[in-house]
Design a protein around this motif. Structure first.
Motif, PDB file in Angstrom:
ATOM      1  N   ARG A 122      -0.270  -5.407   1.792  1.00  0.00           N
ATOM      2  CA  ARG A 122      -1.740  -5.338   1.903  1.00  0.00           C
ATOM      3  C   ARG A 122      -2.258  -6.526   2.696  1.00  0.00           C
ATOM      4  O   ARG A 122      -1.682  -7.608   2.668  1.00  0.00           O
ATOM      5  CB  ARG A 122      -2.372  -5.297   0.508  1.00  0.00           C
ATOM      6  CG  ARG A 122      -2.071  -3.987  -0.229  1.00  0.00           C
ATOM      7  CD  ARG A 122      -2.863  -3.869  -1.508  1.00  0.00           C
ATOM      8  NE  ARG A 122      -2.473  -2.680  -2.254  1.00  0.00           N
ATOM      9  CZ  ARG A 122      -2.960  -1.440  -2.010  1.00  0.00           C
ATOM     10  NH1 ARG A 122      -3.860  -1.265  -1.057  1.00  0.00           N
ATOM     11  NH2 ARG A 122      -2.550  -0.415  -2.715  1.00  0.00           N
ATOM     12  N   ASP A 140       0.824  -1.212   0.000  1.00  0.00           N
ATOM     13  CA  ASP A 140       0.000   0.000   0.000  1.00  0.00           C
ATOM     14  C   ASP A 140       0.861   1.266   0.000  1.00  0.00           C
ATOM     15  O   ASP A 140       2.089   1.201  -0.052  1.00  0.00           O
ATOM     16  CB  ASP A 140      -0.995  -0.024   1.171  1.00  0.00           C
ATOM     17  CG  ASP A 140      -0.305   0.069   2.523  1.00  0.00           C
ATOM     18  OD1 ASP A 140       0.884   0.461   2.581  1.00  0.00           O
ATOM     19  OD2 ASP A 140      -0.958  -0.265   3.536  1.00  0.00           O
ATOM     20  N   GLU A 141       0.178   2.424   0.088  1.00  0.00           N
ATOM     21  CA  GLU A 141       0.880   3.711  -0.007  1.00  0.00           C
ATOM     22  C   GLU A 141       1.879   3.893   1.131  1.00  0.00           C
ATOM     23  O   GLU A 141       2.870   4.618   0.989  1.00  0.00           O
ATOM     24  CB  GLU A 141      -0.124   4.874   0.032  1.00  0.00           C
ATOM     25  CG  GLU A 141      -1.057   4.959  -1.168  1.00  0.00           C
ATOM     26  CD  GLU A 141      -2.345   4.172  -0.966  1.00  0.00           C
ATOM     27  OE1 GLU A 141      -2.358   3.210  -0.156  1.00  0.00           O
ATOM     28  OE2 GLU A 141      -3.339   4.513  -1.632  1.00  0.00           O
ATOM     29  N   GLN A 142       1.607   3.255   2.270  1.00  0.00           N
ATOM     30  CA  GLN A 142       2.511   3.387   3.420  1.00  0.00           C
ATOM     31  C   GLN A 142       3.660   2.372   3.373  1.00  0.00           C
ATOM     32  O   GLN A 142       4.468   2.317   4.296  1.00  0.00           O
ATOM     33  CB  GLN A 142       1.735   3.187   4.733  1.00  0.00           C
ATOM     34  CG  GLN A 142       0.894   4.396   5.141  1.00  0.00           C
ATOM     35  CD  GLN A 142      -0.400   4.479   4.338  1.00  0.00           C
ATOM     36  OE1 GLN A 142      -1.061   3.479   4.128  1.00  0.00           O
ATOM     37  NE2 GLN A 142      -0.735   5.677   3.882  1.00  0.00           N
ATOM     38  N   GLY A 143       3.708   1.582   2.316  1.00  0.00           N
ATOM     39  CA  GLY A 143       4.787   0.603   2.209  1.00  0.00           C
ATOM     40  C   GLY A 143       4.511  -0.685   2.961  1.00  0.00           C
ATOM     41  O   GLY A 143       5.406  -1.517   3.143  1.00  0.00           O
ATOM     42  N   ASN A 144       3.273  -0.866   3.408  1.00  0.00           N
ATOM     43  CA  ASN A 144       2.915  -2.104   4.119  1.00  0.00           C
ATOM     44  C   ASN A 144       2.344  -3.137   3.152  1.00  0.00           C
ATOM     45  O   ASN A 144       1.697  -2.786   2.162  1.00  0.00           O
ATOM     46  CB  ASN A 144       1.858  -1.814   5.193  1.00  0.00           C
ATOM     47  CG  ASN A 144       2.369  -0.838   6.233  1.00  0.00           C
ATOM     48  OD1 ASN A 144       3.499  -0.949   6.717  1.00  0.00           O
ATOM     49  ND2 ASN A 144       1.539   0.147   6.576  1.00  0.00           N
ATOM     50  N   ASP A 181      -9.168  -2.537   2.238  1.00  0.00           N
ATOM     51  CA  ASP A 181      -8.694  -2.591   0.847  1.00  0.00           C
ATOM     52  C   ASP A 181      -8.758  -4.003   0.279  1.00  0.00           C
ATOM     53  O   ASP A 181      -8.173  -4.293  -0.741  1.00  0.00           O
ATOM     54  CB  ASP A 181      -7.250  -2.065   0.764  1.00  0.00           C
ATOM     55  CG  ASP A 181      -6.282  -2.932   1.569  1.00  0.00           C
ATOM     56  OD1 ASP A 181      -6.762  -3.729   2.394  1.00  0.00           O
ATOM     57  OD2 ASP A 181      -5.069  -2.794   1.368  1.00  0.00           O
TER      58      ASP A 181
END
Lengths: 85, 275
Positions: free
Chosen positions: A51, A45-49, B180
């Motif tokens: 998913r 994801d955008e935070q680098g985690n 998500d």
């Protein structure tokens, strides 16, 4: 190393097994992105985690840290949660 | 056990690991099967034929023509009938000696909680993540073993969350609930008919082993099936010590239920209707 791609992402790779280069999980994912643009964001994801519906397994154990070192002669399995019944 | 039961279950009783004692435990078990579709069909048929004493079969849907390709509980003559009732008829035809309770409802909240509390084993044969997580929370709360299967396209997954044990991982330890999550619908993506039979039958096998108290369950292991190449793979996972569902809770609070507003939310759009 050999990387198993979940079938939901075969649209990117066209096949279940691909080769990717890198000494860590993060580098392998970066190389997948170079080969198959767009695939990394489906897993990270955008935070680098990683998913939450994607899990990575190395030597059959779950890997959480993108800095985890990988041996080139091993396999990385990328698994996506399924819900169909 | 009656003479009829000794005869009916003789091929089980002959198994050294199972025997009369194991079969008696199966007969005394109550299995809750959530979902009477592709996975629930074979799972329910085997649990009924093998003599699980009480089966609660839950599905809010009705039999659709497109279900018949794989949902072998149902028949063309029963298109339009509630799946739970259609399933009851199929199970009664095989084994009239067991109790089958059909429920046509979408399980959530207190109804789900109450049913899980009464069951010995829960089989998740559902088609959406929201229900899967709700079932997991209830099973964590009531410490019930959960046999979970999933199938889509040519891909299957199966595992057991033996929540009777404090060290066993739960579904949320493996796949944490998230906003998500990509719901993959069989109505859109398709599903290979016997794949649901393979996975649902393995769920029945795990459930019967748990009921009889034999063997080694899939707890802590996830089996992945690629039915196109017909390859099984096994990966291992552990309890997440910080799991939001089965991990430590505030003093006096039972695990499983979180103080969150969406704890029992159902997905409105992500549901794979025809199962």
């Amino acid at each position: 190393m050999r990387v198993l791609i979940p079938s939901a992402l075969h649209a990117y790779t066209g096949r279940p097994w691909v080769e990717a280069a890198g000494g860590t999980v993060g580098e392998i994912l970066d190389d997948l992105e170079r080969q198959f643009p767009g695939i990394r964001f489906r897993m990270i994801d955008e935070q680098g985690n990683i998913r939450r519906h994607i899990r990575l397994f190395y030597r059959r154990e779950m890997v959480f840290d993108l800095a985890t070192p990988l041996a080139d002669d091993e396999e990385l399995m990328i698994v996506q949660a399924l819900s169909g019944g | 056990m009656t003479d009829d039961q000794l005869l009916r279950y003789s091929r089980h009783i002959l198994l050294d690991a199972l025997g009369i004692e194991g079969q008696a435990r199966i007969l005394a078990s109550h299995a809750l099967i959530v979902g009477a579709g592709g996975l629930g069909s074979p799972a329910a048929l085997y649990l009924a034929s093998a003599g699980v004493g009480k089966i609660t079969l839950v599905d809010d849907d009705s039999v659709d023509f497109t279900n018949l390709q794989r949902q072998i509980l149902h028949t063309q003559a029963r298109v339009g009938m509630a799946k739970a009732e259609s399933g009851r008829q199929a199970l009664a035809a095989i084994n009239p000696e067991i109790a089958v309770v059909p429920l046509q409802q979408r399980l959530s909240g207190p109804a789900l909680d109450a049913l899980v509390a009464t069951a010995d084993i829960v089989l998740d044969c559902t088609d959406n993540f929201a229900t899967r997580h709700a079932i997991n929370r209830a099973c964590v709360h009531h410490k019930k073993p959960l046999v979970s299967g999933a199938a889509i396209r040519f891909d299957g997954q199966i595992s057991v969350y033996d929540l009777r044990r404090d060290d066993a991982p739960c579904y949320h330890c493996l796949f944490p609930e998230g906003d998500d999550v990509e719901e993959v619908r069989c109505a859109v993506m398709g599903v290979f008919a016997p794949l649901t039979g393979i996975v649902g039958t393995m769920q029945a096998a795990e459930a019967l082993k748990l009921a009889a108290g034999i063997g080694q369950s899939l707890s802590g292991r996830l089996l992945l099936l690629d039915a196109l190449d017909m390859e099984w793979r096994t990966v291992r996972f552990r309890k997440d010590p910080a799991c939001a569902v089965c991990g430590p809770t505030a003093a006096g609070q039972a695990p499983g239920y979180l103080p969150r507003p969406d704890a029992d939310r159902e997905s409105a759009g992500g549901v794979c209707r025809p199962g």
